[in-house]
Motif scaffolding. Structure first.
Motif, short mmCIF file in Angstrom:
data_model
loop_
_atom_site.label_atom_id
_atom_site.label_comp_id
_atom_site.label_asym_id
_atom_site.label_seq_id
_atom_site.Cartn_x
_atom_site.Cartn_y
_atom_site.Cartn_z
N GLY A 154 80.98 15.57 -3.01
CA GLY A 154 79.66 15.11 -2.55
C GLY A 154 78.49 15.81 -3.23
N GLY A 155 78.77 16.64 -4.22
CA GLY A 155 77.68 17.36 -4.90
C GLY A 155 77.18 16.60 -6.12
N ASN A 156 76.34 17.28 -6.90
CA ASN A 156 75.77 16.63 -8.09
C ASN A 156 76.84 16.24 -9.10
OD1 ASN A 156 73.10 16.53 -7.39
ND2 ASN A 156 72.68 18.60 -8.13
N HIS A 176 83.80 11.42 0.47
CA HIS A 176 83.21 12.73 0.79
C HIS A 176 83.51 13.06 2.25
CE1 HIS A 176 80.71 16.17 0.70
NE2 HIS A 176 79.70 15.65 1.36
N ARG A 178 81.81 14.77 4.39
CA ARG A 178 80.68 14.81 5.33
C ARG A 178 80.00 13.44 5.39
NH1 ARG A 178 80.96 20.02 6.12
NH2 ARG A 178 81.05 21.45 4.36
N THR A 180 76.78 12.90 4.74
CA THR A 180 75.77 12.75 3.67
C THR A 180 76.24 13.54 2.45
OG1 THR A 180 74.59 14.60 4.64
CG2 THR A 180 73.66 12.43 5.05
N LEU A 181 75.76 13.10 1.29
CA LEU A 181 76.13 13.82 0.07
C LEU A 181 75.23 15.04 -0.09
CD1 LEU A 181 76.57 11.00 -2.61
CD2 LEU A 181 78.23 11.85 -0.96
N ARG A 182 75.75 16.08 -0.76
CA ARG A 182 74.93 17.24 -1.09
C ARG A 182 74.12 16.99 -2.36
NH1 ARG A 182 77.92 20.72 -3.05
NH2 ARG A 182 79.92 19.81 -2.58
N ALA A 183 74.48 15.94 -3.08
CA ALA A 183 73.80 15.63 -4.35
C ALA A 183 72.30 15.43 -4.11
CB ALA A 183 74.41 14.37 -4.95
N LYS A 185 68.31 13.94 -4.46
CA LYS A 185 67.76 12.62 -4.11
C LYS A 185 67.89 11.64 -5.28
CE LYS A 185 63.51 10.85 -2.06
NZ LYS A 185 62.46 10.45 -2.98
N ARG A 188 71.40 10.45 -5.51
CA ARG A 188 71.78 9.58 -4.38
C ARG A 188 71.20 8.19 -4.57
NH1 ARG A 188 70.27 13.94 -1.04
NH2 ARG A 188 68.60 12.68 -0.15
#
Ligand SMILES: Cc1cc2nc3c(=O)[nH]c(=O)nc-3n(C[C@H](O)[C@H](O)[C@H](O)COP(=O)(O)OP(=O)(O)OC[C@H]3O[C@@H](n4cnc5c(N)ncnc54)[C@H](O)[C@@H]3O)c2cc1C
Length: 308
Positions: A154-156, A176, A178, A180-183, A185, A188
């Motif tokens: 879920g990251g960049n 992912h 979670r 929401t993604l950690r990536a 804005k 996303r």
């Protein structure tokens, strides 16, 4: 010391940090050996386009940049040994580096072994690497042209992998754990615009399905507990990196995550041993920060030798 196997400085790892250290040290007149197990460039070799390394107005592919860094250091006399480092003795003088190509001695050492991809740790993961399980979409994505793949993370990096694959593949599942993604804005928003990316949030990978090659994965929704099997040709695991520090764990002070504890001066807990690049505990791991570390580490290695 045998001059053919002893150096003022041995650099462990031939990524951007390692070859920058080698360039600065060789230009300062030190005898320098870089030990690298693969081709020059480290993680950079896994990406086809680097756009945030200054000096390349149209970007540069990572493999070429790695080659240029190696040539730049070798132009001033640095040598490269293509070998795997098997063990080190860093507290003694000279320091001893054992490789599958022999033993080498050094007055100073710069550890620039970088970081590798984190694995999910699921059953059969290791045997399926290269048979449908991958960690580098930029390297292997083309093998899946027109096919169905998944990206886990879920990251960049996961976002970048999913976007890259969406341009090559038929369908890309983005899985992912979670909601929401950690990536960032920008990433996303780009993901939302790609109409062949199917989001599977709150979901974890439970198992790989395979015959000789991967045929799918089973995922589990954390909210409902429901499992689902996605039929796939490939899965890219993009859940972060781990520092390559196993070789040093009894000798160098490490953070909880295993990164080498060294400040901005790159000095480790051992005299004459420095740490540069992604392997060092620091907030921002990029090519520019790796090359910066490399230059600083070479500066302090030279200073150490002068004082000695
Ligand atoms: C797919 C991808 C895309 C990226 N894109 C960008 C980008 O666009 N811009 C950016 O700034 N950064 C990017 N990065 C991050 C960047 O590549 C790293 O921050 C940088 O390469 C770190 O350099 P390093 O020299 O510290 O370590 P690394 O590049 O990891 O190099 C370490 C080297 O040490 C070698 N090594 C390790 N252990 C041993 C051993 N036992 N024996 C011998 N050799 C060993 C490894 O083989 C490796 O070549 C990207 C990374 C990846 C994976």
């Amino acid at each position: 010391m045998d001059r053919s196997t002893s150096y003022d400085l041995i650099v462990l790892g031939g990524g951007p940090a390692g070859y920058t250290a080698a360039l600065y040290a060789a230009r300062a007149g030190l005898s320098v050996l870089v030990i690298e197990q693969f081709s020059a460039g480290g993680q950079m070799t896994q990406t086809a386009m680097i756009e945030n390394y200054p000096g390349f107005d149209e970007g540069v592919d990572g493999y070429s940049l790695g080659e240029k860094m190696q040539k730049g250091a070798e132009r001033f006399g640095a040598k490269t040994l293509r070998a795997q480092i098997l063990s080190v003795q860093l507290a003694c003088d000279p320091k001893v580096i054992r490789t599958d190509e022999g033993e080498y001695l050094a007055k100073t050492v710069i550890v620039a072994t970088g970081a590798g991809h984190r694995h999910l740790g699921l059953l059969h993961e290791e045997e399926l690497v290269g048979k449908g399980v991958g960690y580098c979409a930029a390297c292997d994505g083309m093998f899946y042209r027109g096919k169905r793949v998944a990206v886990v993370g879920g990251g960049n990096s996961a976002a970048a992998d999913a976007l890259l694959l969406s341009r090559i593949c038929d369908t890309v599942y983005l899985i992912h754990r979670r909601d929401t993604l950690r990536a960032g804005k920008t990433e996303r928003e780009a993901l939302k615009k790609a109409d062949n990316i199917v989001w599977k949030l709150n979901s974890t990978v439970e198992a790989f399905q395979f015959e000789e090659q991967l045929t799918g994965i089973t995922i589990k929704n954390k909210d409902t507990g429901d499992t689902e099997t996605l039929s796939l040709d490939g899965v890219f695991i993009s859940i972060g990196r781990e520092p390559q520090t196993k070789l040093f764990q009894d000798q160098l002070a490490l953070s909880e995550e295993g990164y080498i504890l060294a400040g901005e001066d790159t000095k480790t807990n051992l005299p004459g041993v420095f740490s540069a690049g992604d392997v060092r505990e620091k907030p921002f791991r990029q090519i520019v920060t790796a090359v910066s570390d490399g230059a600083v580490a070479a500066y302090y290695a030279e200073q150490y030798l002068t004082e000695e």
